[in-house]
Design a protein around this motif. Structure first.
Motif, PDB file in Angstrom:
ATOM      1  N   TYR A   1       0.776  -1.365  -0.225  1.00  0.00           N
ATOM      2  CA  TYR A   1      -0.085  -0.117  -0.085  1.00  0.00           C
ATOM      3  C   TYR A   1       0.911   1.332  -0.115  1.00  0.00           C
ATOM      4  CZ  TYR A   1      -3.764   3.419   1.631  1.00  0.00           C
ATOM      5  OH  TYR A   1      -4.454   4.488   1.805  1.00  0.00           O
ATOM      6  N   THR A   2       0.518   2.238  -0.822  1.00  0.00           N
ATOM      7  CA  THR A   2       1.184   3.568  -0.607  1.00  0.00           C
ATOM      8  C   THR A   2      -0.163   4.697  -0.288  1.00  0.00           C
ATOM      9  OG1 THR A   2       2.727   2.850  -2.472  1.00  0.00           O
ATOM     10  CG2 THR A   2       2.589   5.280  -2.040  1.00  0.00           C
ATOM     11  N   PRO A   3       0.118   5.271   0.934  1.00  0.00           N
ATOM     12  CA  PRO A   3      -0.999   6.253   1.106  1.00  0.00           C
ATOM     13  C   PRO A   3      -1.265   7.218  -0.029  1.00  0.00           C
ATOM     14  CG  PRO A   3       0.417   6.084   2.900  1.00  0.00           C
ATOM     15  CD  PRO A   3       1.091   5.189   1.735  1.00  0.00           C
ATOM     16  N   MET A   4      -2.645   7.521  -0.268  1.00  0.00           N
ATOM     17  CA  MET A   4      -3.152   8.204  -1.312  1.00  0.00           C
ATOM     18  C   MET A   4      -2.554   9.640  -1.632  1.00  0.00           C
ATOM     19  SD  MET A   4      -4.886   8.278  -4.328  1.00  0.00           S
ATOM     20  CE  MET A   4      -6.430   7.281  -3.818  1.00  0.00           C
ATOM     21  N   ALA A   5      -2.223  10.488  -0.259  1.00  0.00           N
ATOM     22  CA  ALA A   5      -1.407  11.685  -0.655  1.00  0.00           C
ATOM     23  C   ALA A   5      -0.308  11.759  -1.141  1.00  0.00           C
ATOM     24  CB  ALA A   5      -1.777  12.575   0.559  1.00  0.00           C
ATOM     25  N   SER A   6       0.709  10.855  -0.345  1.00  0.00           N
ATOM     26  CA  SER A   6       2.017  10.637  -1.065  1.00  0.00           C
ATOM     27  C   SER A   6       2.167  10.061  -2.231  1.00  0.00           C
ATOM     28  CB  SER A   6       2.714   9.945   0.070  1.00  0.00           C
ATOM     29  OG  SER A   6       3.015  10.476   1.236  1.00  0.00           O
ATOM     30  N   LEU A   7       1.135   9.306  -2.816  1.00  0.00           N
ATOM     31  CA  LEU A   7       1.037   8.774  -4.109  1.00  0.00           C
ATOM     32  C   LEU A   7       0.918   9.775  -5.143  1.00  0.00           C
ATOM     33  CD1 LEU A   7       1.638   6.090  -5.856  1.00  0.00           C
ATOM     34  CD2 LEU A   7      -0.933   5.662  -5.361  1.00  0.00           C
ATOM     35  N   ILE A   8      -0.055  10.478  -4.787  1.00  0.00           N
ATOM     36  CA  ILE A   8      -0.305  11.624  -5.836  1.00  0.00           C
ATOM     37  C   ILE A   8       0.734  12.606  -6.060  1.00  0.00           C
ATOM     38  CG2 ILE A   8      -1.833  13.788  -6.155  1.00  0.00           C
ATOM     39  CD1 ILE A   8      -4.175  12.071  -4.674  1.00  0.00           C
ATOM     40  N   VAL A   9       1.374  13.125  -4.905  1.00  0.00           N
ATOM     41  CA  VAL A   9       2.394  14.000  -5.006  1.00  0.00           C
ATOM     42  C   VAL A   9       3.593  13.337  -5.753  1.00  0.00           C
ATOM     43  CG1 VAL A   9       4.247  15.106  -3.467  1.00  0.00           C
ATOM     44  CG2 VAL A   9       1.927  15.256  -2.868  1.00  0.00           C
ATOM     45  N   LYS A  10       3.997  12.299  -5.284  1.00  0.00           N
ATOM     46  CA  LYS A  10       5.062  11.537  -6.040  1.00  0.00           C
ATOM     47  C   LYS A  10       4.742  11.420  -7.610  1.00  0.00           C
ATOM     48  CE  LYS A  10       6.956   9.538  -1.955  1.00  0.00           C
ATOM     49  NZ  LYS A  10       8.178   9.916  -1.955  1.00  0.00           N
ATOM     50  N   CYS A  11       3.696  10.940  -7.958  1.00  0.00           N
ATOM     51  CA  CYS A  11       2.999  10.723  -9.152  1.00  0.00           C
ATOM     52  C   CYS A  11       3.153  12.276  -9.976  1.00  0.00           C
ATOM     53  CB  CYS A  11       1.888  10.110  -9.539  1.00  0.00           C
ATOM     54  SG  CYS A  11       1.880   8.201  -9.045  1.00  0.00           S
ATOM     55  N   SER A  12       2.597  13.250  -9.340  1.00  0.00           N
ATOM     56  CA  SER A  12       2.496  14.593  -9.954  1.00  0.00           C
ATOM     57  C   SER A  12       4.030  14.909 -10.340  1.00  0.00           C
ATOM     58  CB  SER A  12       1.847  15.305  -8.958  1.00  0.00           C
ATOM     59  OG  SER A  12       1.814  16.397  -9.548  1.00  0.00           O
ATOM     60  N   GLU A  13       4.863  14.729  -9.184  1.00  0.00           N
ATOM     61  CA  GLU A  13       6.499  15.301  -9.594  1.00  0.00           C
ATOM     62  C   GLU A  13       6.953  14.628 -10.650  1.00  0.00           C
ATOM     63  OE1 GLU A  13       8.111  14.291  -6.060  1.00  0.00           O
ATOM     64  OE2 GLU A  13       7.517  16.113  -4.864  1.00  0.00           O
ATOM     65  N   ILE A  14       6.826  13.253 -10.963  1.00  0.00           N
ATOM     66  CA  ILE A  14       7.216  12.457 -12.021  1.00  0.00           C
ATOM     67  C   ILE A  14       6.783  12.959 -13.415  1.00  0.00           C
ATOM     68  CG2 ILE A  14       7.430  10.168 -13.098  1.00  0.00           C
ATOM     69  CD1 ILE A  14       7.668   8.899 -10.179  1.00  0.00           C
ATOM     70  N   LYS A  15       5.235  13.203 -13.321  1.00  0.00           N
ATOM     71  CA  LYS A  15       4.626  13.944 -14.263  1.00  0.00           C
ATOM     72  C   LYS A  15       5.336  14.975 -14.990  1.00  0.00           C
ATOM     73  CE  LYS A  15       0.077  15.516 -16.012  1.00  0.00           C
ATOM     74  NZ  LYS A  15      -1.255  16.079 -15.472  1.00  0.00           N
ATOM     75  N   LYS A  16       5.603  15.954 -13.922  1.00  0.00           N
ATOM     76  CA  LYS A  16       6.241  17.320 -14.299  1.00  0.00           C
ATOM     77  C   LYS A  16       7.636  16.990 -14.952  1.00  0.00           C
ATOM     78  CE  LYS A  16       3.912  20.114 -10.741  1.00  0.00           C
ATOM     79  NZ  LYS A  16       4.476  20.654  -9.573  1.00  0.00           N
ATOM     80  N   ASP A  17       8.276  15.883 -14.518  1.00  0.00           N
ATOM     81  CA  ASP A  17       9.632  15.554 -15.082  1.00  0.00           C
ATOM     82  C   ASP A  17       9.510  15.050 -16.494  1.00  0.00           C
ATOM     83  OD1 ASP A  17      12.222  15.078 -14.497  1.00  0.00           O
ATOM     84  OD2 ASP A  17      11.857  12.994 -14.585  1.00  0.00           O
ATOM     85  N   VAL A  18       8.346  14.074 -16.448  1.00  0.00           N
ATOM     86  CA  VAL A  18       7.998  13.610 -17.952  1.00  0.00           C
ATOM     87  C   VAL A  18       7.921  14.767 -18.755  1.00  0.00           C
ATOM     88  CG1 VAL A  18       6.532  12.114 -19.443  1.00  0.00           C
ATOM     89  CG2 VAL A  18       7.509  11.354 -17.119  1.00  0.00           C
TER      90      VAL A  18
END
Length: 341
Positions: free
Chosen positions: A172-189
């Motif tokens: 499990y990855t808690p939702m808030a942290s997962l959104i933040v980390k995915c959002s950071e990678i999205k900006k990187d991409v």
């Protein structure tokens, strides 16, 4: 440390220049739709009621419990869910004239087989196929689907009200942290996409599962989710009962007061999707009884009001600008209980 949506709060701007909440636009300008998706669940949506959701500006997905041929007839109008074998068959046998929308609806979006199939599908159909994939709970997997070229990625495993994957597997990855980390990678991409041809798309983030109240949805958007996918919230609407032949209902004085809401990995859902009893797998979902509390239009009006309030407090007029932009701070459990009444 990883954190969930109840562990954070949105901080208002020092000064806001928005005088009226009504000046805030909560619909995406490009599509005219709200930042919401129906979960592809049999106790939420079907081929008889999907337009009721679409008419409220909610993005829709027809679940796999609806016959394959029926889904094919609808895939040019709404997203339809498919399993791995179904999508593989679709890629091999179909030739597209117009645009279709497909959601690869599987529990483990980390499988290389799923990523490779998405890549194969997008290579064949290109922009004629709008493809959603997932679910994932490791933010780095976002990069793999960006390489595959998918358009949307569902994030979170085990957070849904009818999902018991995490409580039994420990993953499990808690939702808030997962959104933040995915959002950071999205900006990187997004930053490197023009320089690195390995990235074929910038998938939109769909936060999926476990949302109970308006504030959690708004926090997810503020953290960087482009959309929020809702199951139990929509299952409690009167519209979810239209054409409902698979959910138990309890009646009091001829009025529906509660109904069965079940996960798509339950044995019940497996049977509806055509498996025989000896083919049933261990269930990773449960069934719960939910009250039918409101009309969809009423819930949507309230959602728009609260989202506009959050946008006005953070001095942001358009939903496109709200995604991932507000200031977020962590709060203590005692602080959470003081504001959540």
């Amino acid at each position: 440390m990883l954190y969930g949506l109840d562990d954070i709060t949105i901080i208002p701007s020092v000064v806001t220049y928005i005088e009226h909440r009504g000046d805030c636009s909560v619909n995406y300008q490009e599509t005219g739709m709200l930042p919401l998706f129906t979960a592809p669940m049999a106790s939420v949506i079907n081929d008889k009621n999907w337009e009721l959701y679409a008419n409220q500006q909610i993005n829709t997905i027809i679940p796999r419990t609806i016959g394959y041929d029926t889904r094919l007839k609808l895939c040019d109008k709404t997203f339809v869910a498919m399993g791995l074998d179904e999508l593989d068959e679709f890629v091999k046998e179909s030739e597209l004239k117009g645009t279709v929308k497909i959601c690869l609806d599987i529990a483990n979006g980390h499988m290389k087989k799923a990523i490779d199939l998405c890549s194969k599908a997008k290579e064949k159909f290109g922009d004629k196929l709008i493809l959603m994939a997932g679910n994932i709970a490791n933010p780095e997997t976002y990069r793999e689907y960006a390489r595959a070229g998918v358009d949307y990625i569902r994030i979170s495993v085990g957070s849904g009200s009818c999902c018991i994957t995490s409580s039994n597997s420990g993953c499990y990855t808690p939702m808030a942290s997962l959104i933040v980390k995915c959002s950071e990678i999205k900006k990187d991409v997004e930053y490197y996409k023009e320089q690195l041809p390995i990235y074929k798309s910038i998938p939109k983030i769909v936060a999926d599962g476990g949302f109970k109240n308006f504030d959690q949805i708004i926090k997810a958007l503020a953290l960087g989710a482009d959309y929020v996918m809702l199951g139990s919230i929509f299952a409690k609407s009167q519209e979810s009962l239209v054409g409902d032949n698979v959910s138990k209902k309890k009646y009091i004085h001829k009025k529906v007061v509660e109904r069965e809401h079940f996960g798509m990995s339950t044995k019940k859902a497996q049977l509806i999707m055509g498996k025989s009893k000896d083919q049933l797998k261990t269930s990773e979902g449960i069934s719960i009884m939910l009250p039918v509390e409101y009309k969809l239009a009423t819930w949507i009006d309230n959602f728009k009001h609260y989202l506009r309030e959050a946008m006005s407090l953070t001095n942001i007029k358009n939903i496109e600008d709200f995604i991932g932009r507000p200031v977020i701070e962590h709060i203590t459990p005692s602080a959470y209980f003081s504001y959540y009444k």
